[in-house]
Design an enzyme around this catalytic site. Sequence first.
Site, PDB file in Angstrom:
ATOM      1  N   SER A  77       0.836  -1.203   0.000  1.00 43.71           N
ATOM      2  CA  SER A  77       0.000   0.000   0.000  1.00 43.71           C
ATOM      3  C   SER A  77       0.869   1.250   0.000  1.00 43.71           C
ATOM      4  CB  SER A  77      -0.905   0.020   1.235  1.00 43.71           C
ATOM      5  OG  SER A  77      -0.240   0.609   2.346  1.00 43.71           O
ATOM      6  N   ASP A  78       0.318   2.358  -0.467  1.00 44.74           N
ATOM      7  CA  ASP A  78       0.965   3.648  -0.294  1.00 44.74           C
ATOM      8  C   ASP A  78       0.820   4.054   1.174  1.00 44.74           C
ATOM      9  OD1 ASP A  78       2.263   6.049  -0.931  1.00 44.74           O
ATOM     10  OD2 ASP A  78       1.198   6.230  -2.828  1.00 44.74           O
ATOM     11  N   THR A  79       1.429   5.149   1.558  1.00 45.45           N
ATOM     12  CA  THR A  79       1.457   5.534   2.962  1.00 45.45           C
ATOM     13  C   THR A  79       0.087   5.968   3.473  1.00 45.45           C
ATOM     14  OG1 THR A  79       3.767   6.225   2.847  1.00 45.45           O
ATOM     15  CG2 THR A  79       2.466   7.159   4.626  1.00 45.45           C
ATOM     16  N   GLY A  80      -0.435   5.233   4.437  1.00 47.17           N
ATOM     17  CA  GLY A  80      -1.584   5.681   5.212  1.00 47.17           C
ATOM     18  C   GLY A  80      -2.970   5.557   4.639  1.00 47.17           C
ATOM     19  N   PRO A  81      -3.276   4.606   3.728  1.00 50.54           N
ATOM     20  CA  PRO A  81      -4.652   4.531   3.210  1.00 50.54           C
ATOM     21  C   PRO A  81      -5.657   4.027   4.243  1.00 50.54           C
ATOM     22  CG  PRO A  81      -3.381   2.663   2.429  1.00 50.54           C
ATOM     23  CD  PRO A  81      -2.418   3.566   3.147  1.00 50.54           C
TER      24      PRO A  81
END
Length: 675
Positions: free
Chosen positions: A386-390
Site C-alpha cells: 500500500s501507499d502511505t496511510g490509506p
Amino acid sequence: MNLSRPSFTFTLLALVLLQTATSVLAQKLTQPQLGYRSVKTLTNKGLSFKDLNKNGKLDTYEDWRLPVEQRVQDLISQMTLEEKVGFMLISTTRLAGDASFQQGAPKSEITSGFNEEDLVQNTNMFTRKPLPYPMMMAAGTTKGVMKNQLRHFILRANTSAKIMADWSNNLQALCESSRLGIPAIVASNPRNHITADASIGLSVGTTVFSKWPGELGLSAMHDLKLTREFADIARQEWAAVGLRKGYQYMADLATEPRWQRIEGTFGEDADWVASMTREVVLGFQGPKLGIHSVGLTTKHFPGGGPQVEGQDPHFDWGKDQHYPGNRFDYHLKPFQAAIDAGTSAIMPYYAKPIGTKYEEIAFIYNKAIIKDLLRDKMGFQGIINSDTGPIEMMPWGVEQLSILERYQKAIDCGVDLFSGSGDPSLLLETVKKGLVTEKRINESIARLLREKFSLGLFENPYVDPELAEKTVGKTAFQERADLAMRKSIVLLRNSAKLLPLAPKTKVYMESYFDNGRTKEPVTVIKPTTNTGTLQFVATKEEADVVVLWLMPNGGSLFSSAGAPIELQLSKNKVDVGHVNGLTSQKPTVVLINYTSPWVIDEIDNPNVKTVLATFGTTTDAVLDVLSGKFNPTGKMPFTTPVSRQAVLDNQSDVPGHLKPKGYALFTFGDGLSYP
C-alpha cells in the site's frame, strides 16, 4: 535390427543429464558468505550455516541449500501471530538526530545510532484533519524491532554513505538478536536525481549518490541502454549502503498536464514508458532477484495520471480519477512491462475511479482492480504494497468502515504490506477478532519472505562501510551521469540558427528561480571553467546573446490546498515582464526547466526564436549544448499545451500527442539537433 545408435544416444543423454545435475548440485553447494554479529554458526558436511533461532540445530529456514519455498514455509511455521502481523507493516525509520516528519524541529547531526523516539501524530498531515486515532508514523528503533516485530523500514534521512552503512549494520545486528533472527529490509524513495520537489515521500533530492537528471530527463535521453546502465549503477550504490528496496519508479503516465507528480514520471506515451520501466526494473533487480539486487516497488497501479483537474489523491479534494477518453487500458501498459520484467512489488494509488465499470472506492480496497485485474488477468504474483496511510488517512470511498474493517477489506483484496504505521496493534486485533484468517496472513508473509530470501538477506544482510564510501558517487559513475545530463537536454526551437553559439560570443547568462524565500530570483551565471571559447559578461548590455534559464515553481505537492492548478508561467513564480524585457532587447536563448508541461504563451512571441527544455540538469551540461561541444539529441517526454484553454478542455487520460489538433505547442518526441 541395429540398436547401437539409439543405445549410444541414450547413454550420451544420460551422461549429459548426470553432468548437468552434478553441476547444478555443485553450484547449490557453493558456500555463500555469511554475515553475522551475535549468532553462532553451525557446520554440516563441511558447510557453514547461521543458527538464527539459537536452538543449536540446523532448521530448514536456516539451510541455504534448500529451495526458497521450503525455507519460507518452515519459517512461517515458527513465527507467532504477533511476528507475522508486525511483518506486514512498513514505516519510516529514523537515525539518531533524524527529524523526518517533524516540521520545525531543530536541526541536529545525524549519526548511525538509533532514534528511540516514537513519532505519533494526531492530525492527518495531508488533509490537515484530525485522525481517527493517534498514528505512529515511526516507532523507536529498538521498540519497533523487538516489541512491534517490524522488519520493513523506509529510510528518509539524507546523510553520508558511511553513516547509512553503519546504521544499516546496527539495525541488522539488532534484528539478528531477536528470537528468530529475521533480517530487516530497508527501502527508500529515489536518491539519484536532480529534482525540484524533494518532499518526503517523493524523492530524497540531491544526495551523495551519483547525480542524474530527473526521471523526465532520463526519459528525454531517449536512450534505453543508458537507462539500464543508470539503474545498474544506482543498484550498486544502494546495495552498498544497505538499501535493498526501492519505492520507485512511477509507471504512471503524464496524460493530465496539471497533475503535480509528473516530475517523477517517464512521460506520457504508454509504449515508451513501458520500455523505460522495463529497463529500470531489470537494471535494479537483474533477470531475477538475487544477492546483488535491489527489489523495486513499481507505482501507482493502475496509473495515477488521469486525476480530475490534476488534483492529487493524497488529499480528499483530489480523490477522484476518471477516464473521459476511455483509455483505462492504455495506462496499464507500463505496469504490464514491470510485471513481465519481474518487479518485486507493486503499489496501488489512493484514488478511486469514477465513471468506469469499477466500484468507486480507492484502488487498495478495490477487489476487481487488485485481485481480478492485477493478480488474475495481468499475472502479478509479487508483493502488493500500500501507499502511505490509506487505512488511517486516505480511505476514499470506504470512510464509513472502521479501521479494522478497512484492514479486512484491503487484505481480502490482496494487500500484503501496509505502509505508514509502525503500530501493529489494530491489524493484530483485526486477525484476533476473526475478520482475517491466519491462513490469509500466511499468504502475505510468504510473499514478503520470498523477497528477503531471494535477496540473500538471511545469509548476509551486512555491508562494508569502507566499500560503501568508495562505491557511492564514485567518479566513473558520475561520468556516465554527466553524459545523461547532456543527453536529457532537448532543443525545441532554433529558428534563428543562433545555436551552437559561435566562438568568442559574449554571453550574459542568468537563471531565474523564485523559491519564495529569497527576494531576488535572478542569479547571474558567469562560469570561469568549461566555457570553451565563449566569453561570459556581467550585464546584458555587454552581451551579444542572452541565455535565460527559467525554473518555474509550482510549489511542493504537499503544499496544495485544493485551489485550481494553473500551468501559465505567471502562476508559477515567473515574472513574464522580466522575461519579455530581456527577449525584446537581445537575441535570447530561453531554457525552461519542465517539471510540468508549462504553458508558455505569455512569453512565446516572435522574439523567442531559440528554446530548449531541461528536466533537472547542470550548468556544465547546458554550456556543452549551447557551445556545440555536445550536439543535442533529447526528445520531449510529454506534450506541452498551447494555452490555458487547451488545458481546461483536455481529456485527462489521453496523452498529449493523441489529443485533438490545436492542443500542442511542443509534442511528445519533439527534439532537434545541430546540422
